[in-house]
Design a protein around this motif. Structure first.
Motif, mmCIF file in Angstrom:
data_model
loop_
_atom_site.group_PDB
_atom_site.id
_atom_site.type_symbol
_atom_site.label_atom_id
_atom_site.label_comp_id
_atom_site.label_asym_id
_atom_site.label_seq_id
_atom_site.Cartn_x
_atom_site.Cartn_y
_atom_site.Cartn_z
ATOM 1 N N HIS A 9 -38.057 -119.979 -38.897
ATOM 2 C CA HIS A 9 -37.952 -119.513 -37.357
ATOM 3 C C HIS A 9 -38.257 -120.483 -36.157
ATOM 4 C CE1 HIS A 9 -37.879 -115.383 -39.289
ATOM 5 N NE2 HIS A 9 -37.243 -115.244 -38.464
ATOM 6 N N HIS A 10 -37.747 -120.510 -35.175
ATOM 7 C CA HIS A 10 -38.402 -121.437 -34.090
ATOM 8 C C HIS A 10 -38.882 -120.855 -33.167
ATOM 9 C CE1 HIS A 10 -35.674 -124.446 -35.787
ATOM 10 N NE2 HIS A 10 -34.603 -123.433 -35.872
ATOM 11 N N PHE A 11 -39.788 -121.522 -32.523
ATOM 12 C CA PHE A 11 -40.681 -120.955 -31.328
ATOM 13 C C PHE A 11 -41.549 -119.639 -31.662
ATOM 14 C CE2 PHE A 11 -36.712 -122.306 -29.114
ATOM 15 C CZ PHE A 11 -37.187 -123.128 -28.042
ATOM 16 N N ALA A 12 -41.959 -119.860 -33.002
ATOM 17 C CA ALA A 12 -43.023 -119.172 -33.635
ATOM 18 C C ALA A 12 -44.104 -119.612 -34.497
ATOM 19 C CB ALA A 12 -42.171 -117.827 -34.607
ATOM 20 N N ARG A 62 -27.185 -121.779 -35.568
ATOM 21 C CA ARG A 62 -27.221 -122.128 -34.001
ATOM 22 C C ARG A 62 -27.929 -122.811 -33.534
ATOM 23 N NH1 ARG A 62 -28.444 -116.010 -32.244
ATOM 24 N NH2 ARG A 62 -30.172 -116.534 -33.734
ATOM 25 N N TYR A 63 -29.051 -123.490 -34.262
ATOM 26 C CA TYR A 63 -29.882 -124.436 -33.676
ATOM 27 C C TYR A 63 -29.798 -125.901 -34.335
ATOM 28 C CZ TYR A 63 -33.168 -120.971 -31.806
ATOM 29 O OH TYR A 63 -33.717 -119.707 -31.278
ATOM 30 N N GLU A 64 -28.630 -125.917 -35.150
ATOM 31 C CA GLU A 64 -28.605 -127.091 -36.123
ATOM 32 C C GLU A 64 -27.381 -128.020 -35.466
ATOM 33 O OE1 GLU A 64 -30.759 -128.138 -38.445
ATOM 34 O OE2 GLU A 64 -31.795 -126.361 -38.256
ATOM 35 N N ASN A 65 -27.576 -129.498 -35.797
ATOM 36 C CA ASN A 65 -26.763 -130.649 -35.683
ATOM 37 C C ASN A 65 -26.174 -130.901 -37.062
ATOM 38 O OD1 ASN A 65 -25.499 -132.984 -35.991
ATOM 39 N ND2 ASN A 65 -26.605 -133.805 -33.939
ATOM 40 N N PRO A 66 -24.976 -130.267 -37.341
ATOM 41 C CA PRO A 66 -24.334 -130.477 -38.701
ATOM 42 C C PRO A 66 -24.830 -131.894 -39.420
ATOM 43 C CG PRO A 66 -23.169 -129.191 -37.393
ATOM 44 C CD PRO A 66 -24.067 -129.685 -36.626
ATOM 45 N N LEU A 67 -24.491 -132.857 -38.557
ATOM 46 C CA LEU A 67 -24.427 -134.223 -39.068
ATOM 47 C C LEU A 67 -25.793 -134.516 -39.482
ATOM 48 C CD1 LEU A 67 -21.784 -133.969 -37.110
ATOM 49 C CD2 LEU A 67 -21.620 -136.478 -37.786
ATOM 50 N N PRO A 99 -32.444 -112.284 -34.444
ATOM 51 C CA PRO A 99 -33.034 -112.385 -33.171
ATOM 52 C C PRO A 99 -34.164 -113.070 -33.363
ATOM 53 C CG PRO A 99 -32.397 -110.156 -33.630
ATOM 54 C CD PRO A 99 -32.005 -110.812 -34.727
ATOM 55 N N GLU A 100 -34.461 -113.817 -32.179
ATOM 56 C CA GLU A 100 -35.555 -115.024 -32.219
ATOM 57 C C GLU A 100 -36.483 -114.553 -31.298
ATOM 58 O OE1 GLU A 100 -35.794 -118.059 -34.343
ATOM 59 O OE2 GLU A 100 -34.385 -116.678 -35.554
ATOM 60 N N GLN A 101 -37.767 -115.389 -31.302
ATOM 61 C CA GLN A 101 -38.863 -115.138 -30.285
ATOM 62 C C GLN A 101 -38.356 -115.408 -28.683
ATOM 63 O OE1 GLN A 101 -40.360 -113.950 -32.965
ATOM 64 N NE2 GLN A 101 -41.948 -114.224 -31.849
ATOM 65 N N VAL A 102 -37.336 -116.227 -28.694
ATOM 66 C CA VAL A 102 -36.939 -116.419 -27.037
ATOM 67 C C VAL A 102 -35.612 -116.188 -26.834
ATOM 68 C CG1 VAL A 102 -39.073 -118.290 -26.976
ATOM 69 C CG2 VAL A 102 -36.309 -118.983 -27.331
ATOM 70 N N ILE A 103 -35.148 -115.967 -25.489
ATOM 71 C CA ILE A 103 -33.984 -115.697 -25.296
ATOM 72 C C ILE A 103 -32.984 -117.053 -25.630
ATOM 73 C CG2 ILE A 103 -32.412 -114.912 -23.519
ATOM 74 C CD1 ILE A 103 -34.678 -113.257 -22.317
ATOM 75 N N TRP A 135 -31.357 -121.652 -28.868
ATOM 76 C CA TRP A 135 -30.756 -122.526 -29.356
ATOM 77 C C TRP A 135 -30.289 -123.339 -28.079
ATOM 78 C CZ3 TRP A 135 -26.530 -120.682 -26.733
ATOM 79 C CH2 TRP A 135 -26.456 -119.020 -26.648
ATOM 80 N N ARG A 136 -30.225 -123.003 -26.867
ATOM 81 C CA ARG A 136 -29.700 -123.778 -25.780
ATOM 82 C C ARG A 136 -30.817 -124.668 -25.501
ATOM 83 N NH1 ARG A 136 -25.880 -121.148 -22.563
ATOM 84 N NH2 ARG A 136 -25.431 -118.968 -22.890
ATOM 85 N N TYR A 137 -32.110 -124.461 -25.908
ATOM 86 C CA TYR A 137 -33.217 -125.543 -25.574
ATOM 87 C C TYR A 137 -32.963 -126.594 -26.551
ATOM 88 C CZ TYR A 137 -35.714 -121.850 -22.853
ATOM 89 O OH TYR A 137 -35.786 -120.735 -21.851
#
Length: 338
Positions: free
Chosen positions: A48-51, A81-86, A112-116, A119-121
């Motif tokens: 989990h990110h931002f947590a 959604r957060y990953e660079n596959p390479l 659902p994550e901690q922030v809106i 993945w954009r960040y």
């Protein structure tokens, strides 16, 4: 039931026994070593990110791989959604090689994550006409293609170091990792999609409420739909399927103090977003004989080959090792383990 492992979210807070990120990471390594000594089959982590939870799996997986010899190590799951596959293919290949080919990599479109739109960040944005879920599945397909190990990059005619002939692939490459990728499916449709792409299936303690039936009944139907789609796709290997459960045998006073009161003994209904109604599976806590009978009635548990035990990591390594040992000793043999 062929394999049993633990799944840790790696929660930490100053008010718990796991007080810092360092505690969460180091205690996960210690618990993996203890679980291996107890005879468990797997050590898995959730991302989990931002947590205040585990967020960067590959350094942790590599460390567990270096400290253990036999136990499977994995994720359940990484949010694609957060990953660079390479970059991910390189990190996964390195962690798998350090572990000697024991990596079981669970991935998904995320929850659902901690922030809106977190993945954009990280620098990612859905393409025109895509949803964030579509983007996560697209990242997953790129990763799967990379893990085939085929060359795709045009070599520099004047490289710093000599190149092998032909197009170049990402390194380090770990043979066989492609067959050890799992998809965390929240719906029947995504389970079928995962089967078509040749991924193993992870089904957690929640899924989309698609029929109104009890959670374990819906999850069992999801697993059967996955296996049928796998068969129709013509894959030659046998797929693996895991389910997650919170299970606590009440064998001593600590267990009764923590889990002996009436808890979540029934499924719960909630919403992942405004449109998605979800059903959350019950927890199990009882004396061993009663617990065995309850688990034998769990249809999805009977369909799966791997059980991931969601653990309260904040209660410390010693207590969680005790829970794992109690399950392996008092419960697992009656479920067909070993």
């Amino acid at each position: 039931m062929k394999k049993i492992g633990f799944l840790s979210f790696g929660h930490w807070s100053p008010q718990s026994r796991t007080r810092s990120a360092a505690d969460a990471l180091l205690e996960t390594i210690d618990l993996a070593q203890a679980a291996e000594q107890l005879g468990a089959d797997g050590a898995y982590v959730r991302v989990h990110h931002f947590a205040r939870q585990l967020a960067s799996p590959f350094p942790l997986l590599a460390a567990i791989g270096a400290k253990t010899k036999r136990i499977e190590i994995g994720t359940a799951v990484i949010d694609m959604r957060y990953e660079n596959p390479l970059y991910m293919a390189e990190d996964a290949g390195a962690a798998d090689l350090i572990a000697g080919g024991r990596l079981q990599l669970g991935i998904s479109r995320g929850s659902p994550e901690q922030v809106i739109d977190g993945w954009r960040y990280f620098g990612y944005q859905p393409a025109e006409g895509e949803s964030d879920a579509d983007m996560g599945r697209r990242h997953a397909e790129v990763l799967l293609d990379l893990l085939r190990g085929q060359g795709f990059a045009q070599p520099n005619p004047r490289p710093m170091f000599p190149n092998p002939p032909g197009l170049l692939r990402l390194e380090p490459y770990s043979e066989g990792l492609r067959d050890r990728i799992w998809w965390g499916a929240g719906s029947n449709a995504t389970a079928v999609w995962a089967a078509k792409l040749g991924m193993n299936l992870q089904s957690s303690t929640l899924k989309n409420d698609e029929t109104g039936e009890p959670f374990h009944v819906q999850q069992a139907a999801q697993i059967r739909a996955y296996r049928e789609a796998w068969k129709e796709a013509g894959h030659t290997r046998t797929p693996r399927v895991s389910v997650s459960r919170s299970i606590f045998p009440l064998v001593d006073d600590r267990d009764r103090a923590y889990f002996g009161r009436e808890g979540q003994q029934q499924d719960q209904i909630g919403y992942l977003d405004e449109q998605t109604r979800a059903i959350f599976g019950r927890s199990y806590a009882a004396e061993p004989d009663a617990l065995i009978e309850q688990l034998k009635a769990d249809e999805a548990l009977a369909e799966a080959d791997t059980l991931l035990l969601t653990i309260p990591n904040q209660l410390g390594v010693d207590y969680n090792a005790h829970v794992i040992e109690a399950i392996l000793t008092h419960i697992a043999p009656a479920l067909g383990w070993r």
